[in-house]
Scaffold this active site. Structure first.
Site, short mmCIF file in Angstrom:
data_model
loop_
_atom_site.label_atom_id
_atom_site.label_comp_id
_atom_site.label_asym_id
_atom_site.label_seq_id
_atom_site.Cartn_x
_atom_site.Cartn_y
_atom_site.Cartn_z
N CYS A 316 0.81 -1.22 0.00
CA CYS A 316 0.00 0.00 0.00
C CYS A 316 0.84 1.27 0.00
O CYS A 316 0.66 2.16 -0.85
CB CYS A 316 -0.97 0.00 1.18
SG CYS A 316 -0.20 0.02 2.82
N HIS A 363 -2.66 1.05 6.72
CA HIS A 363 -2.95 1.07 5.29
C HIS A 363 -3.05 2.51 4.80
O HIS A 363 -3.27 3.44 5.58
CB HIS A 363 -4.25 0.32 5.00
CG HIS A 363 -4.46 0.00 3.55
ND1 HIS A 363 -3.64 -0.86 2.85
CD2 HIS A 363 -5.40 0.43 2.66
CE1 HIS A 363 -4.08 -0.96 1.60
NE2 HIS A 363 -5.13 -0.18 1.46
N HIS A 375 -5.80 1.90 -4.52
CA HIS A 375 -4.83 1.44 -3.53
C HIS A 375 -4.38 0.02 -3.80
O HIS A 375 -5.09 -0.76 -4.46
CB HIS A 375 -5.40 1.53 -2.11
CG HIS A 375 -6.63 0.71 -1.88
ND1 HIS A 375 -6.83 -0.06 -0.75
CD2 HIS A 375 -7.76 0.51 -2.64
CE1 HIS A 375 -8.01 -0.67 -0.81
NE2 HIS A 375 -8.60 -0.34 -1.94
#
Length: 400
Positions: A316, A363, A375
């Site tokens: 991420c 994240h 993402h």
């Protein structure tokens, strides 16, 4: 007599603490300017553990003297002193929590005539020092001053509120932490988290904490994390000025880097993956939209733990870092560190614009507009487009 030095980190929560059966009494410092918490001194720098509590000097000296003078075995004395260790609820009683629409001014004296030296924002926290004519003297961050008591809560009223406004964080202390489906080393692995990552804690049981990660809600052993509760603190006048100047300089550098990148007409070809139908939408800077549009090129490409390649695989923060690198902007390979990049977007997702960094527990993604992010999700899904509100958002940061 057995003599042993004992480090005291407990607080005395009543006027006296009696060691039952030993006929030993330790009197706490008695002051009318201190809340009925025994005079706990709690330092609240960002990320400090609430467990770090010290007593007033008099109380500490009295207890240490008792340890030295008593005939009680050191092990028994240590056990008795350990029983005085304050609970998290005890420490919360000594907090001062702002309850206002925006912020309450922190002044250098208990009067509206006092000079403004900082701001305590709504739900921000300070440590109670004393009370004078309806004003609380507090210490919060680098600020020590006075706030109007009518705009804050403290004592018993602060206990439940502190649990709401504080964020319990588990910081990873091992190179790669396994998040498991159940609080057991025998449970299957849900996901992996790198060292220094900060995860929001959902629940705690003996030896384990439940955390929120991209793959879902899982469990990690407390052997591999440190736990603390974070609060937002006061900001001094000088800190506010420096923050605003830093954010403006960051925007200037980002715009310059983006212009240079555009002048060179840098291009990168995405590998053949599934084509997304999502598009960039909404108001915002042209460079922010360009970032979001560029990130969308790589939808369908793989997720690779620790990776930074937009074509061969990225995690991420590696995805966000590499997308922004194409525009000349250097970001850290850490979702936790991304929460401090650029400038804060007040209102979070409500005011998010394309290109903004959306941060979650463990994240991070890039906002593309219309309530969506692009993402690198996880190893099963790869780089995808999702509803930005699919998880609790911790912060939204703006680079352009």
């Amino acid at each position: 007599m057995i003599h042993k030095s004992v480090k005291i980190t407990a607080c005395v929560l009543a006027a006296a603490v009696t060691f039952t059966g030993w006929n030993i009494t330790a009197d706490a410092a008695n002051s009318t300017s201190v809340l009925p918490s025994g005079g706990v001194g709690l330092t609240l720098t960002k990320g400090n553990k609430l467990e770090t509590v010290t007593t007033t000097t008099n109380t500490k000296l009295q207890i240490e003297t008792l340890v030295e003078q008593s005939d009680i075995p050191a092990e028994q004395m240590e056990a008795a002193l350990a029983s005085l260790e304050p609970t998290e609820e005890d420490t919360f009683r000594n907090l001062v929590i702002a309850q206002v629409n925006n912020y309450v001014n922190v002044r250098n004296m208990p009067s509206e005539e006092g000079q403004i030296i900082g701001k305590l924002y709504d739900d921000s926290v300070g440590t109670f020092i004393s009370e004078e004519n309806g004003w609380y003297q507090i210490q919060s961050g680098s600020v020590t001053g006075y706030v109007k008591g009518e705009f804050c809560v403290t004592g018993e009223a602060a206990v439940d509120l502190a649990k709401e406004v504080g964020t319990r964080i588990a910081t990873v202390t091992t190179t790669t932490l396994k998040v498991r489906t159940e609080p057991s080393l025998e449970a299957s692995v849900l996901g992996l988290v790198p060292i220094d990552e900060e995860l929001v804690v959902k629940d705690e049981v003996e030896g384990w904490v439940q955390v929120d990660v991209e793959e879902g809600i899982g469990w990690v052993s407390t052997d591999y994390v440190t736990l603390h509760t974070e609060f937002v603190q006061a900001e001094s006048k000088e800190e506010e000025e420096k923050r605003l100047a830093k954010e403006e300089e960051a925007r200037r550098q980002a715009r310059a880097a983006a212009a240079a990148a555009a002048a060179k007409k840098q291009t990168t070809t995405a590998s053949s993956g599934s084509v997304t139908t999502a598009t960039v939408s909404g108001e915002g800077s042209e460079m922010g939209k360009a970032v979001a549009s560029y990130g969308l090129q790589f939808v369908g490409n793989p997720y690779v733990y620790g990776g930074t390649s937009l074509t061969k695989g990225a995690d991420c923060s590696g995805f966000v870092m590499s997308v922004y690198a194409n525009f000349g902007v250097s970001l850290p390979h850490s979702s936790s560190a991304d929460r401090n990049q650029g400038s804060a977007v007040e209102g979070g997702l409500t005011n998010a614009q394309p290109g903004d960094i959306v941060c979650y527990s463990g994240h991070v993604g890039i906002y593309i507009g219309n309530g969506q992010i692009v993402h690198a999700s996880n190893s099963r899904t790869g780089i995808i487009v999702s509803d930005a509100g699919y998880r609790n958002v911790l912060a939204v940061r703006r680079i352009f």
